[in-house]
Design an enzyme around this catalytic site. Structure first.
Site, PDB file in Angstrom:
ATOM      1  N   CYS A 100       0.845  -1.193   0.000  1.00  0.00           N
ATOM      2  CA  CYS A 100       0.000   0.000   0.000  1.00  0.00           C
ATOM      3  C   CYS A 100       0.883   1.246   0.000  1.00  0.00           C
ATOM      4  O   CYS A 100       1.705   1.421   0.899  1.00  0.00           O
ATOM      5  CB  CYS A 100      -0.921   0.019   1.214  1.00  0.00           C
ATOM      6  N   TYR A 308      -6.318  -8.868 -26.332  1.00  0.00           N
ATOM      7  CA  TYR A 308      -5.844  -9.248 -25.000  1.00  0.00           C
ATOM      8  C   TYR A 308      -7.073  -9.629 -24.170  1.00  0.00           C
ATOM      9  O   TYR A 308      -7.249  -9.183 -23.042  1.00  0.00           O
ATOM     10  CB  TYR A 308      -5.076  -8.108 -24.322  1.00  0.00           C
ATOM     11  N   GLU A 332      -6.234 -13.824 -27.603  1.00  0.00           N
ATOM     12  CA  GLU A 332      -5.565 -14.042 -26.320  1.00  0.00           C
ATOM     13  C   GLU A 332      -4.418 -15.033 -26.534  1.00  0.00           C
ATOM     14  O   GLU A 332      -4.554 -15.996 -27.298  1.00  0.00           O
ATOM     15  CB  GLU A 332      -6.547 -14.598 -25.285  1.00  0.00           C
ATOM     16  N   CYS A 404      -4.031  -0.125 -17.342  1.00  0.00           N
ATOM     17  CA  CYS A 404      -3.691  -0.222 -15.920  1.00  0.00           C
ATOM     18  C   CYS A 404      -2.425   0.551 -15.587  1.00  0.00           C
ATOM     19  O   CYS A 404      -2.010   0.562 -14.424  1.00  0.00           O
ATOM     20  CB  CYS A 404      -3.549  -1.680 -15.495  1.00  0.00           C
TER      21      CYS A 404
END
Length: 450
Positions: A100, A308, A332, A404
């Protein structure tokens, strides 16, 4: 206490050139930076500081030295920012668990932190102007459920003494813990931590949206299912945590084939290997599907690519929108993803699953245009210029990019814009609360027809 940063007072004659590892220095923290750091400067040298907030005055301990910059941890807060809070987890501290990055930051400020990083990357790497970014109105939205108890997939490392824990930041050193507060409640309730793991190198646990909980131990690279009930309790000391009476060593189960879990998302039930890829936040899959569908606005009869594609999450959602006569193609490369997509989408006769790397499938025309819609969900490294150019060459009317990593996304934004395409919309989602990670969904549109 060490040296003071430029502008902190003191004479230049008192300062030595360059920093030293483990040296402590007082400095004023500047803007946020990618990776969960803030930027500061000492004698003109850039220092990336963790556990700090913009505007704070801190005592920072140097942890790494590199050519042109240093890394440091804020070990003492001299003047705190108003957004600072006490981390709920005792292991979220300098020298503790590295999982974190932002537990010391108030929830609303975490969202602002991530939006600032996205904006900086779009400017520096994406080449967008301030006006273009302002037009996107970049924000990061929270997901339901709060900041703790969301992580449905956790991998605990095991140290040489057989204690399970999590890794320090940028290190292979294991920090034994007694609880991970961001882990899903079903994971926190398991007697995994504190008990000895004498032969395992890591312990992985999944708590799926379908209600399955699977624990796997990795020994010499071989995964095996674990039966948690064991011999009578023993007392195990956990550094910085209470001594706990826990069950003895877990029992390895002999099973045929990999364990599977059930997930529920996009109006469908999914079955996939416990170790297969799936979003770690329980609300993430539906959140991303809703964003993609909203941005693309699929119409009946339109063809689509899911690149993907993993287990086929976006393909399943697109197929429901474009109808039974429209062609949807999943690409994929991972064998378990291909198998999962073919199994989970078997009822959709017009969905084809192509087992190939995306760049290979496009370059060698394993899939061909024309295509109306593309969903692109690449790994953290991004799609890359070749994939972007080949997608554009197929002449879709719109591309939804699920990212991401803001830096990789921004580099691909530059490739799109150089080809005349534009980033027409961008949404940010806090799929990973308490960490520096952020998920983006961008809509790219081609130049207007002449």
């Amino acid at each position: 206490m060490g040296r003071s940063a430029v502008g902190a007072g003191g004479s230049g004659a008192e300062r030595r050139p360059g920093l030293e590892e483990a040296e402590r220095v007082e400095l004023t923290v500047d803007a946020v930076a990618p990776g969960g750091h803030c930027v500061a400067r000492v004698d003109g040298q850039v220092v990336f500081v963790r556990h700090a907030l913009p505007g704070e005055r801190v005592i920072a301990e140097v942890t790494e030295l590199h050519r042109g910059f240093a890394r440091a941890d804020a070990v003492e807060i001299v003047a705190a920012a108003p957004e600072r809070v006490t981390p709920p987890c005792p292991y979220a501290r300098p020298g503790g668990c590295g999982g974190c990055d932002l537990q010391h930051v108030a929830p609303a400020a975490q969202l602002g932190w991530k939006a600032a990083v996205v904006r900086e990357q779009l400017t520096r790497l994406g080449g967008l102007t301030d006006a273009e970014i302002d037009g996107l109105r970049v924000t990061v939205e929270p997901l339901p459920g709060g900041q703790l108890g969301w992580r449905s997939r956790v991998r605990y490392a095991v140290d040489a003494a057989g204690r399970a824990g999590l890794l320090k930041h940028r290190s292979h050193e294991v920090v034994p813990i007694d609880r991970c507060l961001i882990a899903h409640p079903a994971i926190q309730e398991l007697p995994l931590l504190g008990r000895p793991w004498p032969t395992a190198e890591s312990v992985e646990v999944v708590a799926s949206t379908g209600g399955d909980v699977v624990v796997t131990a990795l020994t010499d690279g071989v995964p095996t299912l674990v039966d948690l009930p064991g011999p009578p309790a023993t007392t195990v000391d956990v550094p910085d945590g209470p001594a706990a009476e826990v069950d003895g060593p877990a029992t390895v189960l002999e099973v045929d084939g990999p364990a599977t879990v059930r997930e529920v998302a996009a109006g469908r039930n999914w079955t996939l290997p416990a170790g297969g890829f799936w979003q770690v936040h329980p609300a993430a899959a539906d959140t991303l599907v809703d964003a993609v569908l909203d941005l693309l606005a699929p119409q009946p009869g339109e063809s689509a690519w899911d690149l993907y594609g993993g287990a086929g999450l976006f393909a399943g959602a697109l197929a429901a929108r474009v109808g039974p006569d429209a062609r949807v193609t999943v690409v994929e490369s991972a064998a378990e993803g291909v198998a999962a997509a073919r199994r989970n989408l078997a009822d959709l006769s017009r969905v084809e699953v192509v087992a190939a790397r995306v760049e290979t499938a496009l370059a060698r025309r394993r899939i061909t245009g024309p295509v109306d819609l593309v969903v692109l969900d690449p790994p953290r490294t991004g799609a890359g210029a070749a994939v972007v150019r080949d997608m554009i060459a197929a002449d879709p009317r719109a591309i939804a990019y699920v990212a991401c990593d803001p830096a990789a996304f921004a580099r691909d934004v530059r490739t799109f814009t150089r080809a005349g395409w534009r980033l027409a919309a961008l949404r940010g989602y806090d799929l990973f609360p308490m960490t520096q990670h952020v998920e983006l969904v961008g809509l790219f549109l081609p130049p207007p027809a002449d």
